[in-house]
Motif scaffolding. Sequence first.
Motif, PDB file in Angstrom:
ATOM      1  N   ALA A  43       1.147  -1.199   0.258  1.00 32.41           N
ATOM      2  CA  ALA A  43       0.396   0.107  -0.049  1.00 32.41           C
ATOM      3  C   ALA A  43       0.999   1.335   0.241  1.00 32.41           C
ATOM      4  CB  ALA A  43      -0.944  -0.067   0.915  1.00 32.41           C
ATOM      5  N   THR A  44       1.678   1.291   0.892  1.00 36.90           N
ATOM      6  CA  THR A  44       3.121   2.238   0.977  1.00 36.90           C
ATOM      7  C   THR A  44       4.039   1.750   0.603  1.00 36.90           C
ATOM      8  OG1 THR A  44       2.862   1.957   3.210  1.00 36.90           O
ATOM      9  CG2 THR A  44       1.545   3.770   2.676  1.00 36.90           C
ATOM     10  N   SER A  45       5.372   3.076   0.349  1.00 35.85           N
ATOM     11  CA  SER A  45       6.803   2.897   0.268  1.00 35.85           C
ATOM     12  C   SER A  45       7.388   3.655  -0.143  1.00 35.85           C
ATOM     13  CB  SER A  45       6.938   1.887  -1.204  1.00 35.85           C
ATOM     14  OG  SER A  45       8.357   1.599  -1.488  1.00 35.85           O
ATOM     15  N   ASP A  46       8.250   3.765   0.745  1.00 31.49           N
ATOM     16  CA  ASP A  46       9.279   5.239   0.568  1.00 31.49           C
ATOM     17  C   ASP A  46      10.738   4.300  -0.279  1.00 31.49           C
ATOM     18  OD1 ASP A  46      10.527   4.206   2.221  1.00 31.49           O
ATOM     19  OD2 ASP A  46      11.119   5.095   3.570  1.00 31.49           O
ATOM     20  N   ASP A  47      10.262   3.274  -1.536  1.00 35.11           N
ATOM     21  CA  ASP A  47      11.660   3.188  -2.284  1.00 35.11           C
ATOM     22  C   ASP A  47      11.642   3.253  -3.099  1.00 35.11           C
ATOM     23  OD1 ASP A  47      12.209   1.700  -0.024  1.00 35.11           O
ATOM     24  OD2 ASP A  47      11.086  -0.335  -0.453  1.00 35.11           O
TER      25      ASP A  47
ATOM     26  N   LEU B 137       5.472  21.222  -6.656  1.00 36.05           N
ATOM     27  CA  LEU B 137       4.874  21.288  -5.290  1.00 36.05           C
ATOM     28  C   LEU B 137       5.384  21.315  -4.699  1.00 36.05           C
ATOM     29  CD1 LEU B 137       1.573  20.143  -7.457  1.00 36.05           C
ATOM     30  CD2 LEU B 137       1.841  22.379  -6.706  1.00 36.05           C
ATOM     31  N   ASP B 138       4.071  20.646  -3.345  1.00 36.55           N
ATOM     32  CA  ASP B 138       5.168  20.768  -2.262  1.00 36.55           C
ATOM     33  C   ASP B 138       4.552  19.660  -1.687  1.00 36.55           C
ATOM     34  OD1 ASP B 138       5.849  20.509   0.413  1.00 36.55           O
ATOM     35  OD2 ASP B 138       4.748  22.012   1.366  1.00 36.55           O
ATOM     36  N   VAL B 139       4.752  17.691  -2.259  1.00 36.50           N
ATOM     37  CA  VAL B 139       4.280  17.054  -1.837  1.00 36.50           C
ATOM     38  C   VAL B 139       5.001  16.327  -0.649  1.00 36.50           C
ATOM     39  CG1 VAL B 139       3.601  14.574  -3.736  1.00 36.50           C
ATOM     40  CG2 VAL B 139       3.418  17.327  -4.589  1.00 36.50           C
ATOM     41  N   GLN B 140       4.091  14.908  -0.415  1.00 37.06           N
ATOM     42  CA  GLN B 140       4.995  14.406   0.885  1.00 37.06           C
ATOM     43  C   GLN B 140       4.760  13.435   0.500  1.00 37.06           C
ATOM     44  OE1 GLN B 140       3.328  15.245   4.608  1.00 37.06           O
ATOM     45  NE2 GLN B 140       4.612  17.293   4.665  1.00 37.06           N
ATOM     46  N   THR B 141       3.091  12.660  -0.452  1.00 35.07           N
ATOM     47  CA  THR B 141       3.025  12.028  -0.513  1.00 35.07           C
ATOM     48  C   THR B 141       2.097  11.538  -2.439  1.00 35.07           C
ATOM     49  OG1 THR B 141       1.706  11.251   1.341  1.00 35.07           O
ATOM     50  CG2 THR B 141       1.358   9.284  -0.442  1.00 35.07           C
ATOM     51  N   LEU B 142       3.313  10.782  -3.161  1.00 34.38           N
ATOM     52  CA  LEU B 142       2.222  10.825  -4.488  1.00 34.38           C
ATOM     53  C   LEU B 142       0.968   9.715  -4.454  1.00 34.38           C
ATOM     54  CD1 LEU B 142       6.214  11.003  -6.154  1.00 34.38           C
ATOM     55  CD2 LEU B 142       3.830  12.188  -6.270  1.00 34.38           C
ATOM     56  N   ALA B 143       0.674   9.801  -4.671  1.00 32.28           N
ATOM     57  CA  ALA B 143      -0.774   8.414  -4.531  1.00 32.28           C
ATOM     58  C   ALA B 143      -0.842   8.003  -6.539  1.00 32.28           C
ATOM     59  CB  ALA B 143      -1.939   9.173  -4.251  1.00 32.28           C
TER      60      ALA B 143
ATOM     61  N   GLY C 249       8.453   9.311   0.150  1.00 28.60           N
ATOM     62  CA  GLY C 249       9.756   9.547   0.050  1.00 28.60           C
ATOM     63  C   GLY C 249      10.445  11.259  -1.061  1.00 28.60           C
ATOM     64  N   ASP C 250      11.164  10.701  -1.227  1.00 27.50           N
ATOM     65  CA  ASP C 250      11.589  12.283  -2.578  1.00 27.50           C
ATOM     66  C   ASP C 250      10.583  12.386  -3.044  1.00 27.50           C
ATOM     67  OD1 ASP C 250      12.492  14.632  -3.282  1.00 27.50           O
ATOM     68  OD2 ASP C 250      14.314  14.546  -2.528  1.00 27.50           O
ATOM     69  N   CYS C 251       9.898  12.949  -2.853  1.00 22.15           N
ATOM     70  CA  CYS C 251       8.848  13.096  -4.248  1.00 22.15           C
ATOM     71  C   CYS C 251       8.992  14.281  -5.502  1.00 22.15           C
ATOM     72  CB  CYS C 251       7.276  13.875  -4.127  1.00 22.15           C
ATOM     73  SG  CYS C 251       6.083  12.625  -2.488  1.00 22.15           S
ATOM     74  N   ARG C 252       9.998  15.126  -4.778  1.00 22.47           N
ATOM     75  CA  ARG C 252      10.185  16.258  -6.141  1.00 22.47           C
ATOM     76  C   ARG C 252      11.352  15.314  -6.414  1.00 22.47           C
ATOM     77  NH1 ARG C 252      14.427  19.785  -7.490  1.00 22.47           N
ATOM     78  NH2 ARG C 252      13.505  22.028  -7.937  1.00 22.47           N
ATOM     79  N   ALA C 253      12.277  14.642  -6.239  1.00 20.60           N
ATOM     80  CA  ALA C 253      13.249  14.110  -7.021  1.00 20.60           C
ATOM     81  C   ALA C 253      12.545  12.915  -7.982  1.00 20.60           C
ATOM     82  CB  ALA C 253      14.130  13.267  -5.485  1.00 20.60           C
ATOM     83  N   ALA C 254      11.632  11.978  -7.113  1.00 22.86           N
ATOM     84  CA  ALA C 254      11.097  11.284  -8.350  1.00 22.86           C
ATOM     85  C   ALA C 254      10.526  11.803  -9.563  1.00 22.86           C
ATOM     86  CB  ALA C 254      10.054  10.129  -7.489  1.00 22.86           C
ATOM     87  N   LEU C 255       9.765  12.854  -9.480  1.00 23.28           N
ATOM     88  CA  LEU C 255       9.332  13.509  -9.908  1.00 23.28           C
ATOM     89  C   LEU C 255      10.093  13.643 -11.473  1.00 23.28           C
ATOM     90  CD1 LEU C 255       5.996  15.602  -8.228  1.00 23.28           C
ATOM     91  CD2 LEU C 255       5.608  13.532 -10.365  1.00 23.28           C
TER      92      LEU C 255
END
Length: 238
Positions: free
Chosen positions: A164-168, A201-207, A216-222
């Motif tokens: 359901a959730t991950s920071d990997d 955007l100030d994103v803490q969770t990418l759904a 995890g680091d949402c900005r870096a992932a995007l």
Amino acid sequence: MESRVTEVAPDTYQLSSFVGAPVGFNQYLVAAEEPLLFHTGMRATFGAVSAGVGSVLPVESLRWVSFGHVEADESGSLNEWLAVAPHATPVQGQIGCMVSVEDLADRAPRPLAHGETLDIGGHVVQWFDTPHVPHAWEAGVLYDVTAKTLFCGDLFTRFGEFEATSDDDIVGPAVEAEDMAPGGLSLHPASGRIIRELAELDVQTLALMHGPAFSGDCRAALLALADDVDARIARLSN
């Protein structure tokens, strides 16, 4: 079939269904004063998903039903939701409402302009047009300004089941999925720029629709996903 229900952000529940396809399917319920469902699921999964929603709040209390673009897994059971939730209204971008939702939906939709916000009671959500990202002219994403959650639809699609959730890492599986089934992402000159704008955007969770809720680091992932998209476009140009 059952839909797995997990709270993945404040007042935000992920409903996951695995139906034998190479990908899993997520819907997201924001349990605000005016509850909002993002992604309807397909008609075949309506029973499981509605039971999942019902485990959190009365299904008939839904007020808003939204999705990123018109596709079976994102909007296929829209009218089933409108039938069981008499006060629910479809909400999507202006283009989507004009070209599809006004005709497809059994109830008139609430169109949102690019950057427009909607107060759903305790949470404020904001719509962003992302034409052809990941695909379709009417594509867009919904950002929960309050919970700092970006409902990003088919971005970061992966194959197989997921937690359901991950920071990997979510970029590597998305790159692999696109390599295995090319064409899922629309590649045009603005694709990378549009994804980079979401990274501001100030994103803490990418759904994710087809993957875990990423914390995890949402900005870096995007930004990394945008780099991969640009690299694919460059290879096509050579």
